[in-house]
Design a protein around this motif. Sequence first.
Motif, PDB file in Angstrom:
ATOM      1  N   UNK A 197       0.789  -1.220   0.000  1.00  0.00           N
ATOM      2  CA  UNK A 197       0.000   0.000   0.000  1.00  0.00           C
ATOM      3  C   UNK A 197       0.825   1.275   0.000  1.00  0.00           C
ATOM      4  N   UNK A 198       2.155   1.137   0.088  1.00  0.00           N
ATOM      5  CA  UNK A 198       3.020   2.318   0.099  1.00  0.00           C
ATOM      6  C   UNK A 198       3.066   2.972  -1.270  1.00  0.00           C
ATOM      7  N   UNK A 199       3.430   4.242  -1.275  1.00  0.00           N
ATOM      8  CA  UNK A 199       3.650   4.974  -2.514  1.00  0.00           C
ATOM      9  C   UNK A 199       5.088   4.725  -2.952  1.00  0.00           C
ATOM     10  N   UNK A 200       5.287   4.391  -4.240  1.00  0.00           N
ATOM     11  CA  UNK A 200       6.626   4.090  -4.773  1.00  0.00           C
ATOM     12  C   UNK A 200       7.150   5.300  -5.527  1.00  0.00           C
ATOM     13  N   UNK A 201       8.379   5.706  -5.203  1.00  0.00           N
ATOM     14  CA  UNK A 201       8.975   6.892  -5.819  1.00  0.00           C
ATOM     15  C   UNK A 201      10.294   6.493  -6.476  1.00  0.00           C
ATOM     16  N   UNK A 202      10.427   6.865  -7.759  1.00  0.00           N
ATOM     17  CA  UNK A 202      11.635   6.550  -8.519  1.00  0.00           C
ATOM     18  C   UNK A 202      12.315   7.855  -8.899  1.00  0.00           C
ATOM     19  N   UNK A 203      13.575   8.030  -8.466  1.00  0.00           N
ATOM     20  CA  UNK A 203      14.297   9.284  -8.679  1.00  0.00           C
ATOM     21  C   UNK A 203      15.390   9.177  -9.737  1.00  0.00           C
ATOM     22  N   UNK A 204      15.726   7.975 -10.175  1.00  0.00           N
ATOM     23  CA  UNK A 204      16.726   7.745 -11.226  1.00  0.00           C
ATOM     24  C   UNK A 204      16.310   6.532 -12.042  1.00  0.00           C
ATOM     25  N   UNK A 205      16.941   6.366 -13.203  1.00  0.00           N
ATOM     26  CA  UNK A 205      16.630   5.230 -14.080  1.00  0.00           C
ATOM     27  C   UNK A 205      16.649   3.935 -13.278  1.00  0.00           C
ATOM     28  N   UNK A 206      15.634   3.109 -13.485  1.00  0.00           N
ATOM     29  CA  UNK A 206      15.480   1.904 -12.671  1.00  0.00           C
ATOM     30  C   UNK A 206      14.863   0.770 -13.462  1.00  0.00           C
ATOM     31  N   UNK A 207      15.187  -0.464 -13.024  1.00  0.00           N
ATOM     32  CA  UNK A 207      14.554  -1.681 -13.531  1.00  0.00           C
ATOM     33  C   UNK A 207      14.092  -2.468 -12.308  1.00  0.00           C
ATOM     34  N   UNK A 208      12.843  -2.870 -12.326  1.00  0.00           N
ATOM     35  CA  UNK A 208      12.284  -3.593 -11.189  1.00  0.00           C
ATOM     36  C   UNK A 208      11.334  -4.661 -11.714  1.00  0.00           C
ATOM     37  N   UNK A 209      11.295  -5.799 -11.033  1.00  0.00           N
ATOM     38  CA  UNK A 209      10.360  -6.864 -11.373  1.00  0.00           C
ATOM     39  C   UNK A 209       9.228  -6.820 -10.359  1.00  0.00           C
ATOM     40  N   UNK A 210       8.003  -6.750 -10.854  1.00  0.00           N
ATOM     41  CA  UNK A 210       6.873  -6.671  -9.948  1.00  0.00           C
ATOM     42  C   UNK A 210       6.670  -8.011  -9.254  1.00  0.00           C
ATOM     43  N   UNK A 211       5.939  -8.004  -8.164  1.00  0.00           N
ATOM     44  CA  UNK A 211       5.559  -9.202  -7.424  1.00  0.00           C
ATOM     45  C   UNK A 211       4.162  -8.950  -6.871  1.00  0.00           C
ATOM     46  N   UNK A 212       3.433  -9.983  -6.546  1.00  0.00           N
ATOM     47  CA  UNK A 212       2.074  -9.801  -6.042  1.00  0.00           C
ATOM     48  C   UNK A 212       2.102  -8.975  -4.762  1.00  0.00           C
ATOM     49  N   UNK A 213       1.467  -7.813  -4.806  1.00  0.00           N
ATOM     50  CA  UNK A 213       1.374  -6.930  -3.651  1.00  0.00           C
ATOM     51  C   UNK A 213       0.386  -5.821  -3.944  1.00  0.00           C
ATOM     52  N   UNK A 214       0.150  -4.989  -2.949  1.00  0.00           N
ATOM     53  CA  UNK A 214      -0.707  -3.820  -3.091  1.00  0.00           C
ATOM     54  C   UNK A 214       0.176  -2.592  -3.195  1.00  0.00           C
ATOM     55  N   UNK A 215      -0.146  -1.720  -4.162  1.00  0.00           N
ATOM     56  CA  UNK A 215       0.630  -0.497  -4.322  1.00  0.00           C
ATOM     57  C   UNK A 215      -0.194   0.721  -3.939  1.00  0.00           C
ATOM     58  N   UNK A 216       0.515   1.788  -3.620  1.00  0.00           N
ATOM     59  CA  UNK A 216      -0.101   3.098  -3.472  1.00  0.00           C
ATOM     60  C   UNK A 216       0.124   3.840  -4.779  1.00  0.00           C
ATOM     61  N   UNK A 217       0.295   5.142  -4.689  1.00  0.00           N
ATOM     62  CA  UNK A 217       0.596   5.922  -5.878  1.00  0.00           C
ATOM     63  C   UNK A 217       2.013   5.605  -6.346  1.00  0.00           C
ATOM     64  N   UNK A 218       2.294   5.870  -7.625  1.00  0.00           N
ATOM     65  CA  UNK A 218       3.627   5.670  -8.184  1.00  0.00           C
ATOM     66  C   UNK A 218       4.078   6.992  -8.774  1.00  0.00           C
ATOM     67  N   UNK A 219       5.305   7.419  -8.417  1.00  0.00           N
ATOM     68  CA  UNK A 219       5.863   8.671  -8.914  1.00  0.00           C
ATOM     69  C   UNK A 219       7.185   8.388  -9.604  1.00  0.00           C
TER      70      UNK A 219
END
Length: 191
Positions: A42-64
Amino acid sequence: MTAVAPAQTNLYWNTSGPAASWTSSNWSASGPAPFATAWSPGASAHFTSASRVTFATTTIGDVVVDPGVAVTVTAGGTVSTGGVVRTIEVGSEGSLTWTNQAVSNNSATGFIKTGAGTWSIGAQPNAYSGGFALAEGTVVVTGGRSLGTGKVTLYTRGKAFVGTWKRADRLSTFTLANADGTPMLDRKSTR
């Protein structure tokens, strides 16, 4: 798309490390290092630089995604919004590429795209029943299930158009249509 999201914890992705799972301990609660915080559903995810991430089953908040930043999220598991509408903000000259990610079938799930950047949404392996609103920027859609089966709101030139996406078959273009299937937007109506 009316459910209001509760206050969210902000977590910042470790952009200097290798690609990792969304639910790994690769986050920081303050932005700078150390990046040893576990993902909090449920947290908000913030990306400040180029990134690669693999999703996994979870709940997200806002994404920036900050301006000028490119983020690629590889599919894995199912994303849930906790039954509320979440904001995906991609800053100017930024991009978020979300490839083939399954989305929760909760009808209250929805997304609002803000920011001047681009969100590329790959074909969804399931048909989520939530909605979608484009408030700012660009959305690149590569699959028929990408925007859900719920209401879609498109804001353009000070007008809001509410409808659903329709197309005759998988090779046809998408049309924003009203409840009886009549196309709502054409070249004239968006000028």
